[in-house]
Scaffold this motif. Structure first.
Motif, PDB file in Angstrom:
ATOM      1  N   LEU A 186       2.497   6.875  -4.532  1.00 13.42           N
ATOM      2  CA  LEU A 186       1.180   6.251  -5.332  1.00 13.42           C
ATOM      3  C   LEU A 186       1.669   5.752  -6.521  1.00 13.42           C
ATOM      4  O   LEU A 186       2.624   5.466  -7.075  1.00 13.42           O
ATOM      5  N   LYS A 205       0.911  -1.175  -0.067  1.00  7.54           N
ATOM      6  CA  LYS A 205      -0.047  -0.063  -0.005  1.00  7.54           C
ATOM      7  C   LYS A 205       0.874   1.270   0.204  1.00  7.54           C
ATOM      8  O   LYS A 205       1.987   1.216   0.283  1.00  7.54           O
ATOM      9  N   SER A 206       0.423   2.242  -0.368  1.00  3.11           N
ATOM     10  CA  SER A 206       1.002   3.754  -0.302  1.00  3.11           C
ATOM     11  C   SER A 206       0.420   4.192   1.089  1.00  3.11           C
ATOM     12  O   SER A 206      -0.651   4.454   1.504  1.00  3.11           O
ATOM     13  N   THR A 220      -7.189  11.198  -1.677  1.00  3.54           N
ATOM     14  CA  THR A 220      -6.705   9.967  -2.146  1.00  3.54           C
ATOM     15  C   THR A 220      -6.852   8.606  -1.240  1.00  3.54           C
ATOM     16  O   THR A 220      -6.154   8.383  -0.331  1.00  3.54           O
ATOM     17  N   LYS A 252       5.925   3.201  -0.053  1.00  5.17           N
ATOM     18  CA  LYS A 252       5.404   2.365  -0.934  1.00  5.17           C
ATOM     19  C   LYS A 252       5.712   0.949  -0.729  1.00  5.17           C
ATOM     20  O   LYS A 252       6.681   0.562  -1.006  1.00  5.17           O
ATOM     21  N   ASN A 292      -6.897   5.639  -2.045  1.00  2.44           N
ATOM     22  CA  ASN A 292      -6.019   4.416  -1.759  1.00  2.44           C
ATOM     23  C   ASN A 292      -4.730   4.624  -0.848  1.00  2.44           C
ATOM     24  O   ASN A 292      -3.824   3.685  -0.765  1.00  2.44           O
TER      25      ASN A 292
END
Length: 126
Positions: free
Chosen positions: A126, A41-42, A69, A101, A71
């Motif tokens: 991202l 995941k970010s 954002t 990341k 995500n």
């Protein structure tokens, strides 16, 4: 009957208004952080202190980025009470933002209150 309708209307308005308020970042939890990293995941880690004027300037910027954002996972680290986390993340100052990341740290900044550069920092993950 009118009073009951008014109460229902006010309760509904409150719920709608409450849902529009940006949720605060979740408190840092080592297990959840590691799971988010393992899932690729970010992640944005926001190291903050309630007495810090720079942190107060960063907060609405971070909230807007978090809101826009979906995500992005945002964790908040309490600078005064999470010394073990700060040591693990090699953070020495409040108002530090770290971007990951997955398991890789891809950026960090301290004391930045410029919305454009904070967005650019987050975009690295991202």
């Amino acid at each position: 009957m009118l009073l009951k309708s008014l109460k229902t209307l006010l309760a509904s308005a409150f719920l709608v208004g409450a849902s529009l308020v940006a949720e605060a970042a979740q408190p840092f939890d080592t297990s959840a952080f590691q799971q988010a990293q393992a899932a690729g995941k970010s992640i944005l880690v926001d190291v903050t202190a309630p007495w810090c004027p720079t942190c107060k300037q960063q907060r609405p910027i971070v909230q807007e980025i978090e809101k826009s954002t979906p995500n992005l996972v945002v964790y908040e680290v309490d600078f005064d009470n999470a010394k073990d986390v700060l040591k693990r993340l090699r953070v020495q100052n409040q108002s530090t933002l770290l971007v990951f990341k997955g398991a890789n740290e891809v950026g960090r900044s301290t004391g930045d209150t410029n919305p454009a550069s904070i967005r650019a920092l987050v975009s690295k993950g991202l």
